[in-house]
Design a protein around this motif. Sequence first.
Motif, PDB file in Angstrom:
ATOM      1  N   ALA A  22      17.205 -22.877 -41.712  1.00 24.47           N
ATOM      2  CA  ALA A  22      18.379 -23.075 -40.851  1.00 24.47           C
ATOM      3  C   ALA A  22      18.630 -21.859 -39.977  1.00 24.47           C
ATOM      4  O   ALA A  22      18.959 -21.998 -38.790  1.00 24.47           O
ATOM      5  CB  ALA A  22      19.600 -23.378 -41.714  1.00 24.47           C
ATOM      6  N   LEU A  26      18.637 -21.561 -35.921  1.00 26.55           N
ATOM      7  CA  LEU A  26      19.764 -20.982 -35.171  1.00 26.55           C
ATOM      8  C   LEU A  26      19.314 -19.907 -34.187  1.00 26.55           C
ATOM      9  O   LEU A  26      19.905 -19.764 -33.121  1.00 26.55           O
ATOM     10  CB  LEU A  26      20.785 -20.374 -36.135  1.00 26.55           C
ATOM     11  N   THR A  44      14.162 -33.875 -38.289  1.00 22.94           N
ATOM     12  CA  THR A  44      15.471 -34.322 -38.770  1.00 22.94           C
ATOM     13  C   THR A  44      15.975 -33.438 -39.903  1.00 22.94           C
ATOM     14  O   THR A  44      17.165 -33.132 -39.977  1.00 22.94           O
ATOM     15  CB  THR A  44      15.381 -35.790 -39.243  1.00 22.94           C
ATOM     16  N   ILE A  47      17.196 -30.059 -38.470  1.00 21.41           N
ATOM     17  CA  ILE A  47      18.472 -30.250 -37.768  1.00 21.41           C
ATOM     18  C   ILE A  47      19.607 -30.424 -38.770  1.00 21.41           C
ATOM     19  O   ILE A  47      20.697 -29.867 -38.598  1.00 21.41           O
ATOM     20  CB  ILE A  47      18.372 -31.452 -36.800  1.00 21.41           C
ATOM     21  N   GLU A  48      19.364 -31.186 -39.825  1.00 18.46           N
ATOM     22  CA  GLU A  48      20.399 -31.421 -40.851  1.00 18.46           C
ATOM     23  C   GLU A  48      20.786 -30.119 -41.551  1.00 18.46           C
ATOM     24  O   GLU A  48      21.968 -29.839 -41.748  1.00 18.46           O
ATOM     25  CB  GLU A  48      19.902 -32.453 -41.872  1.00 18.46           C
ATOM     26  N   TRP A  49      19.808 -29.310 -41.932  1.00 20.31           N
ATOM     27  CA  TRP A  49      20.114 -28.043 -42.604  1.00 20.31           C
ATOM     28  C   TRP A  49      20.847 -27.089 -41.669  1.00 20.31           C
ATOM     29  O   TRP A  49      21.735 -26.349 -42.084  1.00 20.31           O
ATOM     30  CB  TRP A  49      18.837 -27.405 -43.128  1.00 20.31           C
ATOM     31  N   LYS A  50      20.489 -27.123 -40.392  1.00 18.34           N
ATOM     32  CA  LYS A  50      21.177 -26.282 -39.405  1.00 18.34           C
ATOM     33  C   LYS A  50      22.646 -26.709 -39.295  1.00 18.34           C
ATOM     34  O   LYS A  50      23.546 -25.873 -39.271  1.00 18.34           O
ATOM     35  CB  LYS A  50      20.475 -26.399 -38.047  1.00 18.34           C
ATOM     36  N   LYS A  51      22.897 -28.022 -39.248  1.00 17.45           N
ATOM     37  CA  LYS A  51      24.269 -28.539 -39.188  1.00 17.45           C
ATOM     38  C   LYS A  51      25.061 -28.121 -40.435  1.00 17.45           C
ATOM     39  O   LYS A  51      26.224 -27.733 -40.344  1.00 17.45           O
ATOM     40  CB  LYS A  51      24.270 -30.065 -39.078  1.00 17.45           C
ATOM     41  N   GLN A  52      24.423 -28.219 -41.608  1.00 14.82           N
ATOM     42  CA  GLN A  52      25.092 -27.846 -42.854  1.00 14.82           C
ATOM     43  C   GLN A  52      25.447 -26.363 -42.862  1.00 14.82           C
ATOM     44  O   GLN A  52      26.531 -25.979 -43.298  1.00 14.82           O
ATOM     45  CB  GLN A  52      24.203 -28.175 -44.060  1.00 14.82           C
ATOM     46  N   LEU A  54      26.005 -24.418 -40.250  1.00 15.47           N
ATOM     47  CA  LEU A  54      27.099 -24.186 -39.318  1.00 15.47           C
ATOM     48  C   LEU A  54      28.431 -24.700 -39.879  1.00 15.47           C
ATOM     49  O   LEU A  54      29.471 -24.055 -39.717  1.00 15.47           O
ATOM     50  CB  LEU A  54      26.801 -24.855 -37.974  1.00 15.47           C
ATOM     51  N   ALA A  55      28.401 -25.826 -40.551  1.00 15.55           N
ATOM     52  CA  ALA A  55      29.627 -26.411 -41.106  1.00 15.55           C
ATOM     53  C   ALA A  55      30.203 -25.575 -42.243  1.00 15.55           C
ATOM     54  O   ALA A  55      31.412 -25.542 -42.452  1.00 15.55           O
ATOM     55  CB  ALA A  55      29.354 -27.833 -41.586  1.00 15.55           C
ATOM     56  N   ASN A  56      29.342 -24.893 -42.989  1.00 15.92           N
ATOM     57  CA  ASN A  56      29.791 -24.154 -44.169  1.00 15.92           C
ATOM     58  C   ASN A  56      29.779 -22.646 -43.992  1.00 15.92           C
ATOM     59  O   ASN A  56      30.029 -21.910 -44.945  1.00 15.92           O
ATOM     60  CB  ASN A  56      28.929 -24.540 -45.381  1.00 15.92           C
TER      61      ASN A  56
END
Length: 104
Positions: A22, A26, A44, A47-52, A54-56
């Motif tokens: 992730a 970034l 996919t 991208i999912e791990w990158k979103k996680q 950023l969210a946390n």
Amino acid sequence: MSKSSGRRTRRVFNAEFKAKVALAALREDKTLADLCQQFELHPTQIIEWKKQLLANASGVFGTPSKAIEAVDLKPLHAKIGQQALEIDFLESALNKAGLLSADK
């Protein structure tokens, strides 16, 4: 006939590896295709791990309220009370024995 049914076994990744991927995503110094090739992952998933991440990310800089609530203070208070009683008892015994000065 082969025992293998052609199915791939599911890979399990630890948190350290996910964070590494992730963070690399970034940085944006490599394309997503390059990262896929480097880490042998599907786009996919990256991208999912990158979103996680950023969210946390804010959790790194603050204490989650759940962690504070999870601490049970009852045993700690009981231990403090027990130690206070033991200190008082020992202080009294030392005073009676003349081993502790009155002015402390």
